[in-house]
Write a protein that holds these residues in place. Sequence first.
Motif, PDB file in Angstrom:
ATOM      1  N   THR A 169       0.580   7.190  -5.386  1.00  0.00           N
ATOM      2  CA  THR A 169       0.333   8.526  -4.850  1.00  0.00           C
ATOM      3  C   THR A 169      -1.155   8.820  -4.925  1.00  0.00           C
ATOM      4  N   ARG A 170      -1.680   9.451  -3.906  1.00  0.00           N
ATOM      5  CA  ARG A 170      -3.074   9.890  -3.898  1.00  0.00           C
ATOM      6  C   ARG A 170      -3.121  11.272  -4.554  1.00  0.00           C
ATOM      7  N   VAL A 171      -3.806  11.376  -5.712  1.00  0.00           N
ATOM      8  CA  VAL A 171      -3.733  12.575  -6.548  1.00  0.00           C
ATOM      9  C   VAL A 171      -5.106  13.196  -6.726  1.00  0.00           C
ATOM     10  N   LEU A 172      -5.181  14.512  -6.586  1.00  0.00           N
ATOM     11  CA  LEU A 172      -6.360  15.277  -6.981  1.00  0.00           C
ATOM     12  C   LEU A 172      -6.082  15.883  -8.351  1.00  0.00           C
TER      13      LEU A 172
ATOM     14  N   HIS B  60      -1.631   5.087  -9.644  1.00  0.00           N
ATOM     15  CA  HIS B  60      -1.970   6.118  -8.668  1.00  0.00           C
ATOM     16  C   HIS B  60      -3.464   6.090  -8.356  1.00  0.00           C
ATOM     17  N   SER B  61      -3.826   6.601  -7.200  1.00  0.00           N
ATOM     18  CA  SER B  61      -5.225   6.732  -6.789  1.00  0.00           C
ATOM     19  C   SER B  61      -5.668   8.155  -7.086  1.00  0.00           C
ATOM     20  N   VAL B  62      -6.747   8.323  -7.843  1.00  0.00           N
ATOM     21  CA  VAL B  62      -7.127   9.635  -8.368  1.00  0.00           C
ATOM     22  C   VAL B  62      -8.557  10.008  -7.988  1.00  0.00           C
ATOM     23  N   VAL B  63      -8.728  11.236  -7.535  1.00  0.00           N
ATOM     24  CA  VAL B  63     -10.030  11.884  -7.491  1.00  0.00           C
ATOM     25  C   VAL B  63      -9.966  13.016  -8.495  1.00  0.00           C
ATOM     26  N   THR B  64     -10.910  13.057  -9.421  1.00  0.00           N
ATOM     27  CA  THR B  64     -10.904  14.129 -10.407  1.00  0.00           C
ATOM     28  C   THR B  64     -12.156  14.977 -10.279  1.00  0.00           C
ATOM     29  N   THR B  65     -11.981  16.281 -10.404  1.00  0.00           N
ATOM     30  CA  THR B  65     -13.125  17.181 -10.371  1.00  0.00           C
ATOM     31  C   THR B  65     -13.689  17.328 -11.780  1.00  0.00           C
TER      32      THR B  65
ATOM     33  N   SER C 138      -9.392   3.636  -6.658  1.00  0.00           N
ATOM     34  CA  SER C 138      -8.422   4.103  -7.652  1.00  0.00           C
ATOM     35  C   SER C 138      -8.935   5.289  -8.468  1.00  0.00           C
ATOM     36  N   LEU C 139     -10.264   5.436  -8.579  1.00  0.00           N
ATOM     37  CA  LEU C 139     -10.835   6.558  -9.335  1.00  0.00           C
ATOM     38  C   LEU C 139     -12.161   6.975  -8.725  1.00  0.00           C
ATOM     39  N   ASP C 140     -12.216   8.237  -8.318  1.00  0.00           N
ATOM     40  CA  ASP C 140     -13.454   8.780  -7.786  1.00  0.00           C
ATOM     41  C   ASP C 140     -13.639  10.199  -8.322  1.00  0.00           C
ATOM     42  N   PHE C 141     -14.799  10.802  -8.051  1.00  0.00           N
ATOM     43  CA  PHE C 141     -15.159  12.065  -8.672  1.00  0.00           C
ATOM     44  C   PHE C 141     -15.709  13.040  -7.637  1.00  0.00           C
ATOM     45  N   PHE C 142     -15.591  14.321  -7.992  1.00  0.00           N
ATOM     46  CA  PHE C 142     -16.156  15.373  -7.145  1.00  0.00           C
ATOM     47  C   PHE C 142     -16.610  16.501  -8.061  1.00  0.00           C
ATOM     48  N   ILE C 143     -17.827  16.985  -7.838  1.00  0.00           N
ATOM     49  CA  ILE C 143     -18.389  18.035  -8.695  1.00  0.00           C
ATOM     50  C   ILE C 143     -17.936  19.411  -8.219  1.00  0.00           C
ATOM     51  N   VAL C 144     -17.263  20.150  -9.104  1.00  0.00           N
ATOM     52  CA  VAL C 144     -16.944  21.559  -8.876  1.00  0.00           C
ATOM     53  C   VAL C 144     -17.485  22.314 -10.083  1.00  0.00           C
TER      54      VAL C 144
ATOM     55  N   GLU D  42     -15.468  31.426  -4.807  1.00  0.00           N
ATOM     56  CA  GLU D  42     -14.643  31.424  -3.601  1.00  0.00           C
ATOM     57  C   GLU D  42     -14.820  30.106  -2.845  1.00  0.00           C
ATOM     58  N   GLY D  43     -13.697  29.497  -2.485  1.00  0.00           N
ATOM     59  CA  GLY D  43     -13.733  28.241  -1.757  1.00  0.00           C
ATOM     60  C   GLY D  43     -14.160  27.045  -2.581  1.00  0.00           C
ATOM     61  N   ALA D  44     -14.068  27.151  -3.904  1.00  0.00           N
ATOM     62  CA  ALA D  44     -14.560  26.088  -4.786  1.00  0.00           C
ATOM     63  C   ALA D  44     -13.922  24.737  -4.485  1.00  0.00           C
ATOM     64  N   PHE D  45     -12.659  24.744  -4.038  1.00  0.00           N
ATOM     65  CA  PHE D  45     -11.938  23.490  -3.818  1.00  0.00           C
ATOM     66  C   PHE D  45     -11.790  23.135  -2.340  1.00  0.00           C
ATOM     67  N   ASP D  46     -12.389  23.931  -1.458  1.00  0.00           N
ATOM     68  CA  ASP D  46     -12.211  23.691  -0.021  1.00  0.00           C
ATOM     69  C   ASP D  46     -12.641  22.289   0.400  1.00  0.00           C
ATOM     70  N   GLU D  47     -13.771  21.850  -0.108  1.00  0.00           N
ATOM     71  CA  GLU D  47     -14.317  20.569   0.327  1.00  0.00           C
ATOM     72  C   GLU D  47     -13.564  19.394  -0.263  1.00  0.00           C
ATOM     73  N   VAL D  48     -13.245  19.468  -1.556  1.00  0.00           N
ATOM     74  CA  VAL D  48     -12.630  18.322  -2.208  1.00  0.00           C
ATOM     75  C   VAL D  48     -11.229  18.048  -1.668  1.00  0.00           C
ATOM     76  N   VAL D  49     -10.461  19.077  -1.328  1.00  0.00           N
ATOM     77  CA  VAL D  49      -9.090  18.833  -0.859  1.00  0.00           C
ATOM     78  C   VAL D  49      -9.060  18.154   0.512  1.00  0.00           C
ATOM     79  N   GLN D  50     -10.215  18.147   1.203  1.00  0.00           N
ATOM     80  CA  GLN D  50     -10.275  17.539   2.530  1.00  0.00           C
ATOM     81  C   GLN D  50     -10.743  16.085   2.508  1.00  0.00           C
ATOM     82  N   LEU D  51     -10.982  15.534   1.323  1.00  0.00           N
ATOM     83  CA  LEU D  51     -11.419  14.146   1.230  1.00  0.00           C
ATOM     84  C   LEU D  51     -10.380  13.201   1.816  1.00  0.00           C
TER      85      LEU D  51
END
Length: 343
Positions: A2-5, A26-31, A52-58, A64-73
């Motif tokens: 599963t691709r997981v945020l 699972h394949s994970v992107v973590t903030t 399998s593991l990547d990162f995104f800075i929040v 407002e909109g803090a997660f808008d960009e990351v959920v579109q990866l």
Amino acid sequence: MTRVLLTGGSGFIAAHVLELLLKRGHSVVTTVRSQSKADKIKQAHSDATKDSLDFFIVEDVAKEGAFDEVVQLKPSFEAVIHTASPFHFNVTDVQKQLLDPAIIGTTGILQSVKKYAPSVKRMVITSSFASILDPFAGARPDHTYSEKDWNPITQEQALENPGNGYRGSKTFAEKAGWEFLEKEHPNFTLATICPPLVLGPIVHYLNSLDALNTSNTRLRDYINGTLKNSSDKEMPGPYIWVDVRDVALAHVNAMERDDAQNKRFFTTAGFFSNSEIVQILRKNFPEYRDQLPPESWKGGYRPTPHYGIDNSRCEKILGIQWTTLEQSVVDTVKSLQALRSSL
């Protein structure tokens, strides 16, 4: 797979969730809030590929909109595990430091996922026993707490002090999640995980002895002698606990299992007292005996009679077999020793 945020990947619970997700393939992107946190996690999981593991800075989950960009990866996410929420009492502004990050962070990610990530089918949110317990009702010997219960705290009460602020933040954030599900009818299901005090081994690459998760500070303070002269009246708060590894397992199983969808889970192993913890420390770590309260110390015994607990949903649906208090305490202290030796 599963691709997981996973949000809040450097947190105490989230670090164990991440480890379990990777172990299960699972394949994970973590903030995370900073690149330095991302670098530490990446170094600790050096065998993990970028797929399998990547990162995104929040930096601010309450923005407002803090997660808008990351959920579109891409590749698109199929599940979200939202753990990012503050738990500390070093607070000067309850609204800005506790309520807003928890409530806006939760509603914000729900809105972002609905708007920008229709591929997400399952959402798991870290809540707390604080959203179940009625803190104003005392010992309640005739009551058994379960997922049916809700903390009745009001906005006014939440603003009175940091303790109430934390309880309010978890209650209001979780309620907001269920209200969103009911009113917005998103493509995803929801499960919430509601642990009480969480003990268990720390992830040493993300911690220092001066900056542990709130629950584990008591173990540090027992073995370093800070609590040697504690009062017999010292109480452990809600009198119930759980190991962090069981909480992590609850999150991942709630994401994976069909029958866990749209349910709350009261994740607790049972009752404890601070004096029981001290007895375990004295038995297993004789080198700390001089730092511990005396053998006659009876601090932290819960009132008798007191409320009951029903954790059967976690056992039946999530398959949790609870870690014992002794195992949890021993493993936690060993992790603290490993951290100390690495300094």
